[in-house]
Design a protein around this motif. Sequence first.
Motif, PDB file in Angstrom:
ATOM      1  N   MET A   1       0.857  -1.182   0.000  1.00  0.00           N
ATOM      2  CA  MET A   1       0.000   0.000   0.000  1.00  0.00           C
ATOM      3  C   MET A   1       0.895   1.234   0.000  1.00  0.00           C
ATOM      4  O   MET A   1       1.759   1.383   0.839  1.00  0.00           O
ATOM      5  CB  MET A   1      -0.883  -0.045   1.255  1.00  0.00           C
ATOM      6  N   TRP A  38      -8.836  -3.280   4.371  1.00  0.00           N
ATOM      7  CA  TRP A  38      -7.731  -2.579   5.016  1.00  0.00           C
ATOM      8  C   TRP A  38      -8.025  -2.355   6.488  1.00  0.00           C
ATOM      9  O   TRP A  38      -7.105  -2.238   7.296  1.00  0.00           O
ATOM     10  CB  TRP A  38      -7.492  -1.237   4.348  1.00  0.00           C
ATOM     11  N   LEU A  69      -4.668   2.871   8.810  1.00  0.00           N
ATOM     12  CA  LEU A  69      -4.078   2.217   7.640  1.00  0.00           C
ATOM     13  C   LEU A  69      -2.552   2.251   7.711  1.00  0.00           C
ATOM     14  O   LEU A  69      -1.889   1.231   7.512  1.00  0.00           O
ATOM     15  CB  LEU A  69      -4.542   2.902   6.353  1.00  0.00           C
ATOM     16  N   SER A  73      -0.123  -0.996   8.678  1.00  0.00           N
ATOM     17  CA  SER A  73       0.785  -1.465   7.631  1.00  0.00           C
ATOM     18  C   SER A  73       2.252  -1.433   8.050  1.00  0.00           C
ATOM     19  O   SER A  73       3.015  -2.324   7.708  1.00  0.00           O
ATOM     20  CB  SER A  73       0.621  -0.614   6.370  1.00  0.00           C
TER      21      SER A  73
END
Length: 179
Positions: A1, A38, A69, A73
């Motif tokens: 991402m 997500w 997010l 991540s």
Amino acid sequence: MSLFYVFKKFLLFGFFSFGGGYTMLTLMQEELVIKLRWLTDREFLLALTAGQISPGPVAVAGGFAGFLLGYNSFHTFWWGFLFAFVAWIATSISTIICMSLIMKYYDKIQNHQSIEIIQKLLIPAVIGLIFTLGARILQSTPLSYKGLIIFILSFILARSEKVDYAFIIIGGMAVGFLL
């Protein structure tokens, strides 16, 4: 991402949220939770809650979703902050652009018949999107009798129009904390 991909997604949320910020939340929930996975339902609800207890609830919810997010991540606060900033900027750009265009052409479109038709068609769609978000949140939220009591009391107080919404929110937080 990548940051660019997150920017693009949140920019699209901003541009396609006709009818106000709450329709944007419906689009965000559909895309971030259901399609892309997500965020979990719980994380999205947390972003929504964080937004509701602050000024500019939709922008804050979008920024908080961006933070989650980035943090999920890369597992660092700084990436979360960077993703939050990018999400917030992307969602805000659409408002600036749309309002600039509307103000530029306001005199020309103010009494145009097609604008009136568009409004009549968009209002039911916006209401449907908001109800869809409410139904999805209700499905993903574990209900308890305490939560049901707070919901019913909040609903009654809000419908009475005698109590300011700020007091309902603060009261709901206090009752939730006490229970």
